[in-house]
Write a protein that holds these residues in place. Structure first.
Motif, PDB file in Angstrom:
ATOM      1  N   THR A  10       0.832  -1.211   0.000  1.00  0.00           N
ATOM      2  CA  THR A  10       0.000   0.000   0.000  1.00  0.00           C
ATOM      3  C   THR A  10       0.862   1.255   0.000  1.00  0.00           C
ATOM      4  O   THR A  10       0.551   2.227  -0.686  1.00  0.00           O
ATOM      5  N   PHE A  13       2.224   1.625  -3.495  1.00  0.00           N
ATOM      6  CA  PHE A  13       1.159   2.109  -4.370  1.00  0.00           C
ATOM      7  C   PHE A  13       0.918   3.594  -4.166  1.00  0.00           C
ATOM      8  O   PHE A  13       0.785   4.344  -5.128  1.00  0.00           O
ATOM      9  N   ILE A  17       1.378   6.230  -7.124  1.00  0.00           N
ATOM     10  CA  ILE A  17       0.150   6.915  -7.553  1.00  0.00           C
ATOM     11  C   ILE A  17       0.363   8.416  -7.502  1.00  0.00           C
ATOM     12  O   ILE A  17      -0.036   9.145  -8.419  1.00  0.00           O
TER      13      ILE A  17
END
Length: 111
Positions: A10, A13, A17
């Motif tokens: 996470t 990511f 992102i």
């Protein structure tokens, strides 16, 4: 650090992102600047700097879950949630700053 851990995934990511939001948004905005006759590289640089907060919000999910987990960590004494959310925010902030730095390198503007 085990990449198989869901929290580490996470964090990665959220970092990437944020980079994607900065670079993608700035380049698409630069195309729009070109189409309307504005200076594209200058606009790309300015957009990269102004999109940082939105990249962070997009990377952490853009919901109130982060704030709920921060509240749970602060007021209920659950430091595990507090540390995880702070690490996610730091990861997203690092991604946004990295994206802005890449744009600065590409446009040869100064931060």
């Amino acid at each position: 650090m085990d990449v198989k851990d869901p929290f580490v995934a996470t964090m990665l990511f959220s970092f990437f992102i944020a980079i994607g939001v900065i670079i993608g948004g700035a380049i698409i905005g630069g195309i729009a600047a070109f189409l309307v006759g504005d200076a594209p590289l200058t606009r790309i640089f300015r957009l990269a700097n102004s999109l940082k907060i939105w990249a962070i919000v997009a990377a952490i999910g853009g919901t109130f879950d982060t704030f709920y987990n921060l509240e749970k960590g602060l007021f209920n004494g659950e430091t595990k949630f507090l540390v995880k959310q702070l690490l996610l925010i730091i990861s997203a902030t690092g991604g946004a700053q990295t994206g802005a730095l890449i744009i600065s390198w590409l446009t040869q503007e100064n931060l």
